[in-house]
Scaffold this motif. Structure first.
Motif, mmCIF file in Angstrom:
data_model
loop_
_atom_site.group_PDB
_atom_site.id
_atom_site.type_symbol
_atom_site.label_atom_id
_atom_site.label_comp_id
_atom_site.label_asym_id
_atom_site.label_seq_id
_atom_site.Cartn_x
_atom_site.Cartn_y
_atom_site.Cartn_z
ATOM 1 N N SER A 57 1.023 -1.609 -0.129
ATOM 2 C CA SER A 57 -0.219 0.442 0.017
ATOM 3 C C SER A 57 0.368 1.501 0.221
ATOM 4 N N ALA A 58 2.549 1.181 0.811
ATOM 5 C CA ALA A 58 2.941 2.398 0.484
ATOM 6 C C ALA A 58 4.207 2.178 0.223
ATOM 7 N N ARG A 59 4.187 1.200 -1.453
ATOM 8 C CA ARG A 59 5.517 1.327 -2.541
ATOM 9 C C ARG A 59 6.662 1.494 -1.301
ATOM 10 N N GLN A 60 6.524 0.695 -0.395
ATOM 11 C CA GLN A 60 8.142 1.165 0.017
ATOM 12 C C GLN A 60 8.197 -0.231 1.184
ATOM 13 N N LEU A 61 9.771 -0.658 0.831
ATOM 14 C CA LEU A 61 10.426 -1.247 1.667
ATOM 15 C C LEU A 61 10.944 -1.748 3.295
ATOM 16 N N VAL A 62 10.024 -2.002 3.435
ATOM 17 C CA VAL A 62 10.444 -2.218 5.468
ATOM 18 C C VAL A 62 11.748 -3.052 5.925
ATOM 19 N N ALA A 63 12.816 -2.780 6.682
ATOM 20 C CA ALA A 63 13.835 -3.687 7.403
ATOM 21 C C ALA A 63 12.818 -4.098 8.336
ATOM 22 N N THR A 64 12.782 -5.686 8.150
ATOM 23 C CA THR A 64 12.370 -7.170 8.688
ATOM 24 C C THR A 64 13.224 -8.106 9.279
ATOM 25 N N ALA A 65 14.566 -8.173 8.630
ATOM 26 C CA ALA A 65 15.486 -8.860 9.604
ATOM 27 C C ALA A 65 16.429 -8.261 8.713
ATOM 28 N N ALA A 66 17.813 -8.727 9.788
ATOM 29 C CA ALA A 66 18.891 -8.544 9.291
ATOM 30 C C ALA A 66 20.173 -9.007 10.244
ATOM 31 N N ILE A 81 10.622 2.862 -2.579
ATOM 32 C CA ILE A 81 10.362 2.228 -4.675
ATOM 33 C C ILE A 81 11.644 2.803 -5.277
ATOM 34 N N GLY A 82 12.711 2.563 -5.715
ATOM 35 C CA GLY A 82 13.586 3.367 -6.441
ATOM 36 C C GLY A 82 14.418 4.546 -6.124
ATOM 37 N N ARG A 83 14.353 4.055 -5.053
ATOM 38 C CA ARG A 83 15.150 4.965 -3.761
ATOM 39 C C ARG A 83 16.425 3.961 -3.329
ATOM 40 N N ALA A 86 18.469 -0.662 -2.778
ATOM 41 C CA ALA A 86 17.964 -1.562 -2.112
ATOM 42 C C ALA A 86 16.525 -1.016 -3.142
ATOM 43 N N GLY A 87 16.059 0.321 -3.475
ATOM 44 C CA GLY A 87 15.431 0.560 -3.731
ATOM 45 C C GLY A 87 15.180 0.622 -5.218
ATOM 46 N N ARG A 88 16.391 0.318 -6.311
ATOM 47 C CA ARG A 88 16.794 0.393 -7.356
ATOM 48 C C ARG A 88 16.568 -0.940 -7.119
ATOM 49 N N ILE A 89 16.976 -1.780 -6.831
ATOM 50 C CA ILE A 89 16.741 -3.471 -6.867
ATOM 51 C C ILE A 89 15.000 -3.998 -7.233
ATOM 52 N N ALA A 90 14.907 -2.857 -5.860
ATOM 53 C CA ALA A 90 12.539 -3.020 -6.133
ATOM 54 C C ALA A 90 12.134 -2.850 -7.549
ATOM 55 N N LEU A 91 12.992 -1.904 -7.998
ATOM 56 C CA LEU A 91 12.281 -0.860 -9.150
ATOM 57 C C LEU A 91 12.364 -1.947 -10.419
ATOM 58 N N THR A 92 14.401 -2.355 -10.325
ATOM 59 C CA THR A 92 14.713 -3.125 -11.759
ATOM 60 C C THR A 92 14.530 -3.979 -11.851
ATOM 61 N N GLN A 93 14.182 -4.639 -10.457
ATOM 62 C CA GLN A 93 14.113 -6.454 -10.292
ATOM 63 C C GLN A 93 14.989 -6.831 -10.890
ATOM 64 N N GLN A 94 16.058 -7.106 -10.080
ATOM 65 C CA GLN A 94 17.605 -7.628 -11.282
ATOM 66 C C GLN A 94 18.097 -6.804 -9.898
ATOM 67 N N PRO A 95 19.433 -7.791 -9.581
ATOM 68 C CA PRO A 95 20.580 -8.260 -9.276
ATOM 69 C C PRO A 95 21.151 -6.798 -9.283
ATOM 70 N N VAL A 96 21.674 -6.109 -8.026
ATOM 71 C CA VAL A 96 22.930 -4.967 -7.567
ATOM 72 C C VAL A 96 23.550 -5.136 -6.515
ATOM 73 N N VAL A 97 24.792 -4.421 -7.403
ATOM 74 C CA VAL A 97 26.625 -5.151 -6.748
ATOM 75 C C VAL A 97 27.272 -3.222 -6.516
ATOM 76 N N ILE A 98 26.804 -3.211 -5.584
ATOM 77 C CA ILE A 98 28.309 -1.304 -5.330
ATOM 78 C C ILE A 98 29.616 -2.179 -4.836
ATOM 79 N N ASP A 104 25.854 8.481 -2.193
ATOM 80 C CA ASP A 104 25.500 9.141 -3.431
ATOM 81 C C ASP A 104 24.421 7.611 -3.451
ATOM 82 N N THR A 105 25.185 6.170 -3.380
ATOM 83 C CA THR A 105 24.749 5.331 -3.219
ATOM 84 C C THR A 105 23.761 4.514 -2.592
#
Length: 402
Positions: A57-66, A81-83, A86-98, A104-105
């Motif tokens: 409903s909020a279109r947000q990712l929530v930290a659940t376990a770590a 999503i998009g920020r 983690a937001g970039r992974i959710a938007l593209t639904q692809q793996p991301v490496v930094i 900035d990242t």
């Protein structure tokens, strides 16, 4: 001499087996998250691992376990999503490496405060839809390999299973709490009447759409309801709650059960589209001698009378609620002293590979002329309700001798 390539393959196989261990599937959602994060951190030799689940409903990712980033869970970190990473992974639904984390990242301050240098994250997908994000990190610079990506994606599949189990558990707990709040734990004390009810779920979730209700009206009449919303689980329980509340409201402004169910039908058609509900609504007079009954696709109640045969009440059965039927009927029936009226949902009498008439005949034969608690106990024992195929609601009302 064993080739290094073979050793590498064997090692990867052991790592995969550790993540697909069948023991994981026997853990509940919370323990599975915890165990999985420990295994991922150990197998991938990383310092941090975190799961963020999607709030749709909020279109947000929530930290659940770590692990290693527990503070982001304690702080309830959210990211749109998009920020950020983690937001970039959710938007593209692809793996991301930094390879080198900077302000900035990433947007999560906990990552910067912890000193994470490199990150790898993958989407968590279930049935083609985004569920969340799983990411790992190291406190020293690291180049994540394609094998690392594949292993984390395998772990993400496990997270997907756990998140669905978690959602189902929450849905079930919510539905149980809702249904228990709507099934009367104590029936009203009404002069001249004795009442008792039973409810038995017939679904693995323990939740369904059957209910009964008894309430006094300002006129001094008694309102009696028995209903059955199609389906099981949270959605059926929610619809049942809304239908129950609406029926109570209409009962306050209508003196005719058929009129009450006509208004309720319009409500179900408009606001509960696709839902099908059967209902009995009955009004018992203040002196308990007369019953006005209207049925919307619901089984006729059974009346046991001293010195006479046990019969089904000859009330007209109109179509269920949700069909838009406008011409509904009310049947007036005498309620003799010491007679017992039994209302029920179809789960009490329906059995697989058996005609409905057989179940109704068993019910009619099982009703003793006794106090209503004994009536309910006898019916439930006689009709083999220990493992029902469907939900069962039962209400017995006895008119006392004045």
């Amino acid at each position: 001499m064993v080739r290094a390539e073979s050793l590498g393959d064997e090692q990867r196989l052991r790592r995969i087996e550790a993540l697909t261990d069948s023991a994981l599937s026997r853990l509940d959602a919370a323990d599975l998250f915890d165990e999985l994060l420990d295994r991922v951190r150990d197998l991938m030799q990383v310092d941090t691992v975190a799961i963020l689940l999607l709030d749709v409903s909020a279109r947000q990712l929530v930290a659940t376990a770590a692990k290693g980033l527990e503070e982001e869970v304690r702080q309830g970190f959210r990211v749109s999503i998009g920020r950020g990473f983690a937001g970039r992974i959710a938007l593209t639904q692809q793996p991301v490496v930094i390879e080198q984390v900077t302000s900035d990242t990433v947007v999560n301050p906990v990552l910067l405060q912890t000193g994470v240098q490199s990150l790898l994250g993958v989407p968590v997908i279930a049935h083609g839809k985004l569920v969340g994000v799983l990411h790992v990190g190291t406190l020293t610079p690291r180049r994540f390999t394609p094998d690392d990506v594949r292993l984390l994606e395998l772990a993400a599949d496990r997270v997907s299973l756990a998140s669905r189990a978690r959602a189902n558990t929450l849905d079930q707990a919510t539905a149980l709490a809702l249904q228990r709040s709507l099934i009367p734990t104590q029936l009203p004390e009404v002069p001249g009447l004795e009442m008792a009810g039973r409810y038995v779920p017939g679904h693995a979730s323990g939740v369904g759409g059957d209910w009964y209700d008894v309430f006094t009206l300002p006129s001094g009449w008694l309102g009696v309801v028995m209903g059955d919303v199609s389906g099981h689980g949270l959605q059926s329980a929610v619809v049942m709650g809304r239908v129950r509340s609406a029926l109570r409201a209409y009962a306050l402004v209508c003196d005719d059960p058929a009129e009450t169910l006509t208004l309720l039908d319009r409500k179900v058609v408009h606001f509960e589209a696709g839902s099908l509900t059967t209902a009995l609504y009955m009004m018992i007079s203040p002196d308990a001698s007369t019953m006005h009954i209207s049925l919307a696709g619901h089984p006729q109640p059974v009346l046991a009378v001293p010195g006479g045969p046990t019969t089904m009440v000859p009330a007209y059965i109109d179509p269920p609620l949700g069909t838009g039927h406008r011409q509904r009927h009310t049947t007036t029936v005498d309620f003799p002293p010491d007679a017992i009226l039994v209302s029920y949902t179809d789960g009490l009498v329906e059995r697989r590979n058996e005609l409905l008439d057989a179940g109704i005949a068993r019910l009619m034969a099982s009703i003793p002329l006794a106090p209503v608690d004994a009536v309910c106990q006898t019916i439930m024992a006689t009709l083999d309700t220990e493992h029902p195929d469907d939900d069962i609601a039962l209400l017995a009302i006895r008119r006392l001798t004045t």
